[in-house]
Design a protein around this motif. Structure first.
Motif, PDB file in Angstrom:
ATOM      1  N   VAL A  48       0.865  -1.177   0.000  1.00  0.00           N
ATOM      2  CA  VAL A  48       0.000   0.000   0.000  1.00  0.00           C
ATOM      3  C   VAL A  48       0.905   1.230   0.000  1.00  0.00           C
ATOM      4  N   PRO A  49       0.928   1.993  -1.079  1.00  0.00           N
ATOM      5  CA  PRO A  49       1.877   3.105  -1.171  1.00  0.00           C
ATOM      6  C   PRO A  49       1.456   4.301  -0.316  1.00  0.00           C
ATOM      7  N   LYS A  50       2.419   5.186  -0.096  1.00  0.00           N
ATOM      8  CA  LYS A  50       2.090   6.447   0.555  1.00  0.00           C
ATOM      9  C   LYS A  50       1.261   7.278  -0.406  1.00  0.00           C
ATOM     10  N   GLN A  51       0.133   7.715   0.049  1.00  0.00           N
ATOM     11  CA  GLN A  51      -0.741   8.512  -0.788  1.00  0.00           C
ATOM     12  C   GLN A  51      -1.604   9.406   0.079  1.00  0.00           C
ATOM     13  N   THR A  52      -1.993  10.505  -0.486  1.00  0.00           N
ATOM     14  CA  THR A  52      -2.824  11.461   0.235  1.00  0.00           C
ATOM     15  C   THR A  52      -4.247  11.364  -0.297  1.00  0.00           C
ATOM     16  N   LEU A  53      -5.117  10.809   0.524  1.00  0.00           N
ATOM     17  CA  LEU A  53      -6.521  10.690   0.174  1.00  0.00           C
ATOM     18  C   LEU A  53      -7.344  11.636   1.042  1.00  0.00           C
ATOM     19  N   GLN A  54      -8.489  12.002   0.566  1.00  0.00           N
ATOM     20  CA  GLN A  54      -9.293  12.978   1.287  1.00  0.00           C
ATOM     21  C   GLN A  54      -9.876  12.410   2.581  1.00  0.00           C
TER      22      GLN A  54
ATOM     23  N   ASN B 276     -23.265   5.667   3.415  1.00  0.00           N
ATOM     24  CA  ASN B 276     -23.325   6.956   2.714  1.00  0.00           C
ATOM     25  C   ASN B 276     -22.259   7.930   3.208  1.00  0.00           C
ATOM     26  N   SER B 277     -21.260   7.415   3.901  1.00  0.00           N
ATOM     27  CA  SER B 277     -20.206   8.265   4.440  1.00  0.00           C
ATOM     28  C   SER B 277     -19.272   8.738   3.336  1.00  0.00           C
ATOM     29  N   LEU B 278     -18.491   9.763   3.649  1.00  0.00           N
ATOM     30  CA  LEU B 278     -17.514  10.270   2.689  1.00  0.00           C
ATOM     31  C   LEU B 278     -16.448   9.221   2.401  1.00  0.00           C
ATOM     32  N   GLN B 279     -16.106   8.415   3.426  1.00  0.00           N
ATOM     33  CA  GLN B 279     -15.114   7.357   3.224  1.00  0.00           C
ATOM     34  C   GLN B 279     -15.624   6.302   2.236  1.00  0.00           C
TER      35      GLN B 279
ATOM     36  N   LYS C 160     -15.420   5.349  -5.445  1.00  0.00           N
ATOM     37  CA  LYS C 160     -14.817   6.074  -6.560  1.00  0.00           C
ATOM     38  C   LYS C 160     -13.505   5.419  -6.980  1.00  0.00           C
ATOM     39  N   LEU C 161     -12.663   5.088  -5.996  1.00  0.00           N
ATOM     40  CA  LEU C 161     -11.383   4.449  -6.301  1.00  0.00           C
ATOM     41  C   LEU C 161     -11.587   3.083  -6.940  1.00  0.00           C
ATOM     42  N   LEU C 162     -12.544   2.318  -6.421  1.00  0.00           N
ATOM     43  CA  LEU C 162     -12.809   0.997  -6.985  1.00  0.00           C
ATOM     44  C   LEU C 162     -13.386   1.121  -8.390  1.00  0.00           C
ATOM     45  N   GLY C 163     -14.280   2.097  -8.589  1.00  0.00           N
ATOM     46  CA  GLY C 163     -14.852   2.297  -9.919  1.00  0.00           C
ATOM     47  C   GLY C 163     -13.787   2.622 -10.952  1.00  0.00           C
ATOM     48  N   GLU C 164     -12.823   3.456 -10.567  1.00  0.00           N
ATOM     49  CA  GLU C 164     -11.719   3.793 -11.478  1.00  0.00           C
ATOM     50  C   GLU C 164     -10.877   2.563 -11.798  1.00  0.00           C
ATOM     51  N   ALA C 165     -10.641   1.717 -10.774  1.00  0.00           N
ATOM     52  CA  ALA C 165      -9.852   0.498 -10.994  1.00  0.00           C
ATOM     53  C   ALA C 165     -10.588  -0.476 -11.913  1.00  0.00           C
ATOM     54  N   LEU C 166     -11.907  -0.580 -11.753  1.00  0.00           N
ATOM     55  CA  LEU C 166     -12.684  -1.467 -12.617  1.00  0.00           C
ATOM     56  C   LEU C 166     -12.655  -0.977 -14.064  1.00  0.00           C
ATOM     57  N   THR C 167     -12.695   0.324 -14.251  1.00  0.00           N
ATOM     58  CA  THR C 167     -12.593   0.876 -15.598  1.00  0.00           C
ATOM     59  C   THR C 167     -11.251   0.517 -16.228  1.00  0.00           C
ATOM     60  N   GLU C 168     -10.171   0.633 -15.445  1.00  0.00           N
ATOM     61  CA  GLU C 168      -8.842   0.280 -15.952  1.00  0.00           C
ATOM     62  C   GLU C 168      -8.739  -1.213 -16.229  1.00  0.00           C
ATOM     63  N   LEU C 169      -9.356  -2.034 -15.378  1.00  0.00           N
ATOM     64  CA  LEU C 169      -9.354  -3.480 -15.597  1.00  0.00           C
ATOM     65  C   LEU C 169     -10.076  -3.819 -16.899  1.00  0.00           C
ATOM     66  N   SER C 170     -11.210  -3.170 -17.132  1.00  0.00           N
ATOM     67  CA  SER C 170     -11.971  -3.405 -18.353  1.00  0.00           C
ATOM     68  C   SER C 170     -11.154  -3.023 -19.592  1.00  0.00           C
TER      69      SER C 170
END
Length: 358
Positions: free
Chosen positions: A158-164, A221-224, A230-240
């Protein structure tokens, strides 16, 4: 009247069960030989038939669902990809805009889609050579078993990353990010050319488990939870995109979301363990380790452990109890509405006009 009330309560219970079995079936990419239309709901038990029909294999169950049309039966997809996401009923518009979504009726607690498709492919292609993978993203210890398909698979970090909103030092968040990195690892391998078409049909199943625990902790319905989707949706798009490029478009890529009720503790039993080298919370670069790597001290986590069958047994007992209670209420109501003079054998047997023996 009593029968009517019993049917009413039974319908109420079934509606409650159905509400806890919501989900979504998404088509992220389909080849030109297949056409998906409409928005009608589909049962999860029917997915294996949809995949079989898409491959041109025989099906065992007929259905009135008309969302799939085989446009060209001679150019069926060479591969089908299913990403099974536990813990949410939908990823909404987060996945790529051109995806087609269908409401999913979750009528199976533990779907056997992969097992059935694998069996049918092996029956059809007795010479083998098909790629049939069932990848649990929460268990990197099994990744090396896919060496022949994807090549060397080192445990991802798990890399260092800045998430909201998601934090690496929150266990549920960390487990989600770890599974996400595992999915990205396979995407990178596909993009690097690990997979190439060979005119033999393949089936890939990826299972994503940690989103349920994250949603339980922060709220659906939390922000987390929204950031995780959102992150998973982006990964699924890349997988597709990766699979579409690898198979020259001759691939069906799908995602299945389900929010079948699980307890949080039951889900935790399937989570990724942290490295046992340090009792403190690991840093952002801590790699995912195979299940069972390291034994925690007795005082590290005194909570009660639960078996993998806990959730299934809990749901069986819970809903049996609910149905039993409503059935009992309906029976009592029917007895209260009974006509003693006509319906009860007790009153007939004790009638004053009954003949007596002298």
């Amino acid at each position: 009247m009593g029968v009517t009330m019993a049917l009413f309560y039974l319908t109420l219970v079934l509606s409650i069960l159905g509400a806890n079995g919501a989900g979504e079936f998404s088509i992220l990419h389909s080849p030109e030989s297949l056409k998906f239309t409409g928005t009608s709901e589909v049962e999860e038990s029917l997915l294996k038939e949809i995949f079989s029909a898409s491959f041109g294999l025989s099906v065992d169950q007929n259905s009135a669902w008309n969302g799939l049309s085989i446009v060209d039966p001679f150019n069926t997809p060479e591969a089908i990809v299913e990403v099974y996401v536990e813990g949410v009923s939908s990823l909404g518009s987060i996945v790529e805009a051109k995806a087609r979504n269908y409401p999913l009726v979750v009528d199976e607690y533990e779907p056997d889609t992969f097992k059935v498709i694998k069996h049918r492919i092996e029956q059809r292609f007795s010479n083998g050579g098909n790629t049939l993978t069932n990848i649990q993203l929460s268990n990197p210890g099994e990744f090396q078993s896919f060496f022949g398909v994807f090549g060397e698979l080192a445990p991802p970090k798990v890399p260092k990353q800045t998430l909201q909103h998601l934090k690496n030092d929150v266990e549920e968040d960390y487990q989600f990010l770890a599974e996400l990195e595992a999915l990205k690892l396979f995407i990178s391998k596909i993009n690097a050319g690990a997979i190439s078409p060979d005119n033999i049909i393949d089936f890939y199943n990826f299972r994503f488990r940690s989103l349920h625990a994250l949603s339980d902790l922060h709220g659906p319905n939390s922000l987390q939870a929204k950031e995780a989707k959102k992150l998973l949706g982006e990964a699924l798009t890349e997988l597709s995109k990766a699979f579409t490029k690898a198979y020259d478009g001759a691939v069906l890529v799908t995602a299945v979301c389900t929010d079948v009720a699980h307890t949080r503790r039951a889900v935790r039993s399937a989570r990724l363990p942290r490295q046992a080298s340090s009792p403190a919370t690991p840093g952002p670069d801590t790699p995912m380790t195979p299940s069972g790597a390291g034994t925690p001290s007795p005082s590290a986590n005194p909570s009660t452990s639960y078996s993998a069958d806990y959730a299934a047994i809990f749901n069986i007992l819970l809903w049996f109890g609910v149905v039993f209670v409503f059935t009992l209420v309906a029976i009592v109501y029917a007895i209260m509405d009974m006509d003693p003079g006509r319906d009860s054998i007790i009153y007939r047997m004790t009638s004053t006009r009954m003949k007596k023996d002298n």
